[in-house]
Each structure stands twice: as structure tokens, then as C-alpha cells.
Design a protein around this motif. Structure first.
Motif, PDB file in Angstrom:
ATOM      1  N   LEU A  13      39.296  45.185  52.386  1.00 62.05           N
ATOM      2  CA  LEU A  13      39.604  43.798  52.685  1.00 62.05           C
ATOM      3  C   LEU A  13      40.471  43.677  53.923  1.00 62.05           C
ATOM      4  O   LEU A  13      40.309  42.756  54.716  1.00 62.05           O
ATOM      5  CB  LEU A  13      40.260  43.153  51.472  1.00 62.05           C
ATOM      6  CG  LEU A  13      39.392  43.197  50.212  1.00 62.05           C
ATOM      7  CD1 LEU A  13      40.180  42.708  49.008  1.00 62.05           C
ATOM      8  CD2 LEU A  13      38.130  42.395  50.393  1.00 62.05           C
ATOM      9  N   ASP A  14      41.398  44.624  54.124  1.00 66.44           N
ATOM     10  CA  ASP A  14      42.236  44.601  55.315  1.00 66.44           C
ATOM     11  C   ASP A  14      41.438  44.890  56.583  1.00 66.44           C
ATOM     12  O   ASP A  14      41.722  44.334  57.642  1.00 66.44           O
ATOM     13  CB  ASP A  14      43.365  45.633  55.199  1.00 66.44           C
ATOM     14  CG  ASP A  14      44.450  45.206  54.227  1.00 66.44           C
ATOM     15  OD1 ASP A  14      44.531  44.000  53.885  1.00 66.44           O
ATOM     16  OD2 ASP A  14      45.223  46.075  53.801  1.00 66.44           O
ATOM     17  N   ARG A  18      37.521  38.908  59.125  1.00 68.99           N
ATOM     18  CA  ARG A  18      37.900  37.717  58.351  1.00 68.99           C
ATOM     19  C   ARG A  18      36.691  36.828  58.075  1.00 68.99           C
ATOM     20  O   ARG A  18      36.680  36.067  57.111  1.00 68.99           O
ATOM     21  CB  ARG A  18      38.980  36.928  59.077  1.00 68.99           C
ATOM     22  CG  ARG A  18      40.299  37.654  59.118  1.00 68.99           C
ATOM     23  CD  ARG A  18      41.389  36.745  59.672  1.00 68.99           C
ATOM     24  NE  ARG A  18      42.613  37.485  59.896  1.00 68.99           N
ATOM     25  CZ  ARG A  18      43.524  37.718  58.968  1.00 68.99           C
ATOM     26  NH1 ARG A  18      43.334  37.278  57.747  1.00 68.99           N
ATOM     27  NH2 ARG A  18      44.618  38.394  59.248  1.00 68.99           N
ATOM     28  N   SER A  19      35.685  36.941  58.918  1.00 73.05           N
ATOM     29  CA  SER A  19      34.485  36.123  58.757  1.00 73.05           C
ATOM     30  C   SER A  19      33.535  36.671  57.686  1.00 73.05           C
ATOM     31  O   SER A  19      32.562  36.005  57.331  1.00 73.05           O
ATOM     32  CB  SER A  19      33.737  36.028  60.083  1.00 73.05           C
ATOM     33  OG  SER A  19      33.323  37.325  60.499  1.00 73.05           O
ATOM     34  N   ALA A  20      33.816  37.870  57.151  1.00 73.69           N
ATOM     35  CA  ALA A  20      32.929  38.478  56.149  1.00 73.69           C
ATOM     36  C   ALA A  20      32.857  37.588  54.912  1.00 73.69           C
ATOM     37  O   ALA A  20      33.878  37.184  54.366  1.00 73.69           O
ATOM     38  CB  ALA A  20      33.420  39.871  55.775  1.00 73.69           C
ATOM     39  N   ARG A  33      34.521  45.596  37.766  1.00 74.11           N
ATOM     40  CA  ARG A  33      35.004  44.259  37.372  1.00 74.11           C
ATOM     41  C   ARG A  33      36.346  43.939  38.032  1.00 74.11           C
ATOM     42  O   ARG A  33      36.535  42.855  38.564  1.00 74.11           O
ATOM     43  CB  ARG A  33      35.198  44.183  35.864  1.00 74.11           C
ATOM     44  CG  ARG A  33      33.970  44.060  35.068  1.00 74.11           C
ATOM     45  CD  ARG A  33      34.368  44.056  33.572  1.00 74.11           C
ATOM     46  NE  ARG A  33      33.237  44.363  32.756  1.00 74.11           N
ATOM     47  CZ  ARG A  33      32.382  43.461  32.306  1.00 74.11           C
ATOM     48  NH1 ARG A  33      32.566  42.196  32.582  1.00 74.11           N
ATOM     49  NH2 ARG A  33      31.357  43.828  31.576  1.00 74.11           N
ATOM     50  N   GLU A  34      37.269  44.887  37.935  1.00 73.07           N
ATOM     51  CA  GLU A  34      38.608  44.642  38.481  1.00 73.07           C
ATOM     52  C   GLU A  34      38.593  44.540  39.997  1.00 73.07           C
ATOM     53  O   GLU A  34      39.342  43.748  40.577  1.00 73.07           O
ATOM     54  CB  GLU A  34      39.586  45.712  38.004  1.00 73.07           C
ATOM     55  CG  GLU A  34      39.839  45.659  36.502  1.00 73.07           C
ATOM     56  CD  GLU A  34      40.245  44.265  36.007  1.00 73.07           C
ATOM     57  OE1 GLU A  34      41.094  43.598  36.634  1.00 73.07           O
ATOM     58  OE2 GLU A  34      39.703  43.837  34.973  1.00 73.07           O
ATOM     59  N   HIS A  35      37.747  45.315  40.658  1.00 66.25           N
ATOM     60  CA  HIS A  35      37.623  45.203  42.111  1.00 66.25           C
ATOM     61  C   HIS A  35      37.161  43.803  42.498  1.00 66.25           C
ATOM     62  O   HIS A  35      37.692  43.210  43.436  1.00 66.25           O
ATOM     63  CB  HIS A  35      36.644  46.252  42.645  1.00 66.25           C
ATOM     64  CG  HIS A  35      37.285  47.543  43.036  1.00 66.25           C
ATOM     65  ND1 HIS A  35      38.052  48.281  42.177  1.00 66.25           N
ATOM     66  CD2 HIS A  35      37.254  48.226  44.193  1.00 66.25           C
ATOM     67  CE1 HIS A  35      38.476  49.358  42.796  1.00 66.25           C
ATOM     68  NE2 HIS A  35      38.003  49.352  44.026  1.00 66.25           N
ATOM     69  N   VAL A  36      36.178  43.280  41.789  1.00 69.33           N
ATOM     70  CA  VAL A  36      35.683  41.937  42.103  1.00 69.33           C
ATOM     71  C   VAL A  36      36.792  40.908  41.899  1.00 69.33           C
ATOM     72  O   VAL A  36      37.032  40.064  42.767  1.00 69.33           O
ATOM     73  CB  VAL A  36      34.453  41.574  41.247  1.00 69.33           C
ATOM     74  CG1 VAL A  36      34.069  40.109  41.429  1.00 69.33           C
ATOM     75  CG2 VAL A  36      33.284  42.483  41.593  1.00 69.33           C
ATOM     76  N   ARG A  37      37.462  40.976  40.779  1.00 71.38           N
ATOM     77  CA  ARG A  37      38.528  40.003  40.497  1.00 71.38           C
ATOM     78  C   ARG A  37      39.604  40.035  41.576  1.00 71.38           C
ATOM     79  O   ARG A  37      40.029  38.991  42.073  1.00 71.38           O
ATOM     80  CB  ARG A  37      39.137  40.283  39.130  1.00 71.38           C
ATOM     81  CG  ARG A  37      38.208  39.951  37.993  1.00 71.38           C
ATOM     82  CD  ARG A  37      38.807  40.332  36.655  1.00 71.38           C
ATOM     83  NE  ARG A  37      37.917  39.991  35.565  1.00 71.38           N
ATOM     84  CZ  ARG A  37      37.620  40.815  34.580  1.00 71.38           C
ATOM     85  NH1 ARG A  37      38.162  42.025  34.521  1.00 71.38           N
ATOM     86  NH2 ARG A  37      36.793  40.446  33.626  1.00 71.38           N
ATOM     87  N   TYR A  38      40.042  41.231  41.940  1.00 73.53           N
ATOM     88  CA  TYR A  38      41.082  41.358  42.961  1.00 73.53           C
ATOM     89  C   TYR A  38      40.576  40.893  44.322  1.00 73.53           C
ATOM     90  O   TYR A  38      41.261  40.131  45.011  1.00 73.53           O
ATOM     91  CB  TYR A  38      41.570  42.815  43.043  1.00 73.53           C
ATOM     92  CG  TYR A  38      42.588  43.005  44.127  1.00 73.53           C
ATOM     93  CD1 TYR A  38      43.902  42.586  43.940  1.00 73.53           C
ATOM     94  CD2 TYR A  38      42.243  43.586  45.341  1.00 73.53           C
ATOM     95  CE1 TYR A  38      44.836  42.737  44.943  1.00 73.53           C
ATOM     96  CE2 TYR A  38      43.173  43.746  46.335  1.00 73.53           C
ATOM     97  CZ  TYR A  38      44.470  43.323  46.140  1.00 73.53           C
ATOM     98  OH  TYR A  38      45.394  43.470  47.137  1.00 73.53           O
ATOM     99  N   ALA A  39      39.416  41.350  44.707  1.00 70.21           N
ATOM    100  CA  ALA A  39      38.876  41.000  46.020  1.00 70.21           C
ATOM    101  C   ALA A  39      38.761  39.496  46.190  1.00 70.21           C
ATOM    102  O   ALA A  39      39.077  38.951  47.249  1.00 70.21           O
ATOM    103  CB  ALA A  39      37.519  41.667  46.229  1.00 70.21           C
ATOM    104  N   LEU A  41      40.556  37.280  44.816  1.00 68.07           N
ATOM    105  CA  LEU A  41      41.888  36.669  44.909  1.00 68.07           C
ATOM    106  C   LEU A  41      42.424  36.687  46.332  1.00 68.07           C
ATOM    107  O   LEU A  41      43.164  35.794  46.733  1.00 68.07           O
ATOM    108  CB  LEU A  41      42.885  37.414  44.010  1.00 68.07           C
ATOM    109  CG  LEU A  41      42.821  37.156  42.530  1.00 68.07           C
ATOM    110  CD1 LEU A  41      43.797  38.080  41.795  1.00 68.07           C
ATOM    111  CD2 LEU A  41      43.145  35.697  42.217  1.00 68.07           C
ATOM    112  N   VAL A  42      42.064  37.714  47.096  1.00 68.86           N
ATOM    113  CA  VAL A  42      42.682  37.893  48.411  1.00 68.86           C
ATOM    114  C   VAL A  42      41.746  37.612  49.584  1.00 68.86           C
ATOM    115  O   VAL A  42      42.185  37.634  50.729  1.00 68.86           O
ATOM    116  CB  VAL A  42      43.299  39.309  48.551  1.00 68.86           C
ATOM    117  CG1 VAL A  42      44.390  39.525  47.519  1.00 68.86           C
ATOM    118  CG2 VAL A  42      42.241  40.391  48.459  1.00 68.86           C
ATOM    119  N   HIS A  43      40.472  37.352  49.318  1.00 67.99           N
ATOM    120  CA  HIS A  43      39.520  37.064  50.395  1.00 67.99           C
ATOM    121  C   HIS A  43      38.482  36.080  49.850  1.00 67.99           C
ATOM    122  O   HIS A  43      38.072  36.187  48.703  1.00 67.99           O
ATOM    123  CB  HIS A  43      38.826  38.358  50.847  1.00 67.99           C
ATOM    124  CG  HIS A  43      38.028  38.214  52.104  1.00 67.99           C
ATOM    125  ND1 HIS A  43      38.513  38.603  53.323  1.00 67.99           N
ATOM    126  CD2 HIS A  43      36.784  37.735  52.319  1.00 67.99           C
ATOM    127  CE1 HIS A  43      37.588  38.371  54.248  1.00 67.99           C
ATOM    128  NE2 HIS A  43      36.531  37.843  53.667  1.00 67.99           N
TER     129      HIS A  43
END
Length: 119
Positions: A13-14, A18-20, A33-39, A41-43
Motif C-alpha cells: 500500500l505504501d 495513490r491512483s491504484a 481476509r485480514e489483508h483485505v480488511r486492513y487494506a 481501511l488505509v486505501h
């Protein structure tokens, strides 16, 4: 494909533009599942592709995530790689699921742990 090894999707994500707007998460277990939830939240992603070797499992996880309000869709690993701008491999398998040449050039891929040294 640029590859980073990290236990979280944060590097993907870093380093992602930003346009992704399309994320592929490869795997059909709890890490995915957790990767999707976190991702999400931040993007801001318009679409999250859950890529699995078993498309039915990928679809089941995506359905659960859609019920949580996330823009998920289950598919195969090759289809997810072909469509995504950002890729997070979230699986504990020791067998390769992405090989050199898979997916378009210029994508960023993150894998949670490098198991190549264990073989």
C-alpha cells in the motif's frame, strides 16, 4: 513485478500508486481476509479480487467480505494478477503461487514471509 517480503500488506500500500484502485489478495484463508480488511481501511479500492487456486473458496471469502461492505470478488489467481494494480499474497503455502512472468510488469507484490530459504 517488484516484490517485498513483509507480514502485512503495508508495503504494497505504501509503494502502490495513490491512483491504484484494484487490489488482488492471493489466498483463501484467514490471512487473506485480514489483508483485505486492513487494506480497505488505509486505501480506497474500487475492487478487491480474492485470487485462489480453488475459485469456490475465493468466492466464499469474497461473499463474506461483501456482507461486511467491502468491494470483494472471488476469482482465480491468474485472473486476479491480470487485473490488479496492487498484489498481496496472503497464504501460508510453501508452494509457489506466483512465478516470474506471472502478471503484468510494473505491479507491486507483497508476500507475508519468504519461505524460499526453508526449502
Amino acid at each position: 513485478m517488484l516484490r517485498a517480503v513483509d507480514p502485512s500488506p503495508r508495503p504494497a500500500l505504501d509503494l502502490a500508486p495513490r491512483s491504484a484502485r484494484t487490489l488482488a489478495v492471493l489466498g483463501t484463508g484467514p490471512q487473506a481476509r485480514e489483508h483485505v480488511r486492513y487494506a480497505c481501511l488505509v486505501h480506497e479500492f474500487d475492487e478487491v479480487l480474492i485470487g485462489g487456486r480453488d475459485e469456490a473458496k475465493a468466492a466464499a471469502i469474497a461473499d463474506d467480505l461483501v456482507r461486511e461492505g467491502l468491494p470483494a470478488r472471488g476469482t482465480t489467481i491468474p485472473a486476479a494478477l491480470a487485473a490488479a494494480e496492487v498484489v498481496c499474497a496472503a497464504t501460508s503455502t510453501v508452494d509457489p503461487i506466483v512465478r516470474p512472468g506471472d502478471g503484468p510488469a510494473g505491479r507491486h507484490a507483497t508476500t507475508p514471509g519468504d519461505r524460499t530459504t526453508a526449502r
